[in-house]
Each structure stands twice: as structure tokens, then as C-alpha cells.
Design a protein around this motif. Structure first.
Motif, PDB file in Angstrom:
ATOM      1  N   ASP A  33       0.872  -1.173   0.000  1.00 34.80           N
ATOM      2  CA  ASP A  33       0.000   0.000   0.000  1.00 34.80           C
ATOM      3  C   ASP A  33       0.911   1.225   0.000  1.00 34.80           C
ATOM      4  N   ARG A  35       1.329   5.457  -0.309  1.00 35.73           N
ATOM      5  CA  ARG A  35       0.695   6.779  -0.196  1.00 35.73           C
ATOM      6  C   ARG A  35       1.732   7.836  -0.503  1.00 35.73           C
ATOM      7  N   LEU A  48      -2.029  10.685  -3.469  1.00 28.11           N
ATOM      8  CA  LEU A  48      -2.302   9.472  -4.249  1.00 28.11           C
ATOM      9  C   LEU A  48      -2.090   8.257  -3.360  1.00 28.11           C
ATOM     10  N   ARG A  49      -3.074   7.367  -3.347  1.00 30.10           N
ATOM     11  CA  ARG A  49      -2.963   6.099  -2.635  1.00 30.10           C
ATOM     12  C   ARG A  49      -3.115   4.987  -3.659  1.00 30.10           C
ATOM     13  N   ALA A  50      -2.198   4.022  -3.642  1.00 29.72           N
ATOM     14  CA  ALA A  50      -2.237   2.904  -4.583  1.00 29.72           C
ATOM     15  C   ALA A  50      -1.989   1.606  -3.851  1.00 29.72           C
ATOM     16  N   ARG A  51      -2.667   0.560  -4.312  1.00 32.09           N
ATOM     17  CA  ARG A  51      -2.534  -0.756  -3.685  1.00 32.09           C
ATOM     18  C   ARG A  51      -2.608  -1.825  -4.771  1.00 32.09           C
ATOM     19  N   LEU A  59      -6.243   2.551  -7.277  1.00 38.52           N
ATOM     20  CA  LEU A  59      -5.707   3.829  -6.837  1.00 38.52           C
ATOM     21  C   LEU A  59      -6.813   4.820  -6.544  1.00 38.52           C
ATOM     22  N   HIS A  78       0.049   5.676 -16.522  1.00 37.09           N
ATOM     23  CA  HIS A  78       0.532   4.391 -15.995  1.00 37.09           C
ATOM     24  C   HIS A  78       1.609   3.910 -16.948  1.00 37.09           C
ATOM     25  N   LYS A  99     -11.275   7.449  -8.311  1.00 35.93           N
ATOM     26  CA  LYS A  99     -10.908   6.058  -8.033  1.00 35.93           C
ATOM     27  C   LYS A  99     -10.833   5.334  -9.376  1.00 35.93           C
ATOM     28  N   SER A 101      -8.717   1.746 -11.455  1.00 31.75           N
ATOM     29  CA  SER A 101      -7.859   0.568 -11.358  1.00 31.75           C
ATOM     30  C   SER A 101      -7.141   0.399 -12.696  1.00 31.75           C
ATOM     31  N   LEU A 111       3.172   5.318 -11.564  1.00 30.29           N
ATOM     32  CA  LEU A 111       1.924   6.055 -11.724  1.00 30.29           C
ATOM     33  C   LEU A 111       2.228   7.535 -11.552  1.00 30.29           C
TER      34      LEU A 111
END
Length: 129
Positions: A33, A35, A48-51, A59, A78, A99, A101, A111
Motif C-alpha cells: 500500500d 501513499r 495518491l494512494r495505490a494498492r 488507486l 501508468h 478512483k 484501477s 503512476l
């Protein structure tokens, strides 16, 4: 040679270690995860948060700005390819949330988000996972 008594003493310890290892193993498949906070040219803030999860990167982008109802142009890249391009309006609380993906490709994925708002304000954030 170890005695039966010492083996019995180790049994509860082994059971405790196994019980503690189960929750860690269950969350290890979810992926990292990440951030990141970016930079904006004026008073706005971008995060930005990505998992990574099951060959997909989920994201969430959030832009906080003092101007309500303003229009922002957002581009999500991307691996240097456009994954999203669009115009978004801030909500009544002055925030934008996006949001999306994207596929999780082999190796580390890059990203990059660029956003431009009213009065020439621009924001940028990037993350590698």
C-alpha cells in the motif's frame, strides 16, 4: 536427546507462534500500500494512494482545494501511457476524488498524476509500486 517433558513445554510455544503467523500470511497476499503527497503550485494539496491486489492496482486520488465548484483537468499516466484523462469538478467541500484501477504489470509500475485547475494552478504526484 530431548526429554518428553521438554517437548511438551515447547508445544504451547509452537502453537502460539503458528497462531501469530496466520494473520500475517493472510495480509501478505494483498500487496503493498503506497501513499504519496505531491506538489501544487498554489494552495491546493494532492495525495495518491495505490494498492496492488490480484494483478490490479487500485488507486485513489484526492485533491483538496479552497475553491468550490471549480473545474480541474486530470491526467493519470501508468508507465507513460494515459490511463485516464478527464475533467472533474470540486464538490461542496472543495475536494476532488478519483478512483481507478489499472493492470499490475510485471516489475515496478510507475503512476503519475497531473492536474490543472483554475487560474493556472497545477499539481503533480507520482508513485512507484
Amino acid at each position: 536427546m530431548t526429554s518428553v517433558r521438554s517437548r511438551r513445554a515447547l508445544l504451547p510455544l509452537a502453537a502460539l507462534c503458528a497462531a501469530l503467523a496466520l494473520p500475517v500470511a493472510a495480509t501478505a497476499d494483498d500487496g503493498p500500500d503506497v501513499r504519496r503527497s505531491g506538489t501544487c503550485s498554489r494552495s491546493s494539496e494532492i495525495e495518491l494512494r495505490a494498492r496492488a491486489d490480484d494483478d490490479v492496482i487500485e488507486l485513489e486520488l484526492e485533491i483538496e482545494t479552497p475553491r468550490r465548484g471549480s473545474k480541474w483537468s486530470v491526467i493519470l499516466l501508468h508507465e507513460r501511457r494515459i490511463a485516464f484523462r478527464g475533467s472533474l469538478r470540486t464538490r461542496s467541500n472543495g475536494s476532488i476524488e478519483l478512483k481507478r484501477s489499472v493492470p499490475d504489470w510485471f516489475g515496478a509500475d510507475l503512476l503519475v498524476v497531473r492536474a490543472s485547475g483554475p487560474r493556472g494552478e497545477s499539481c503533480r504526484v507520482s508513485a512507484r509500486l
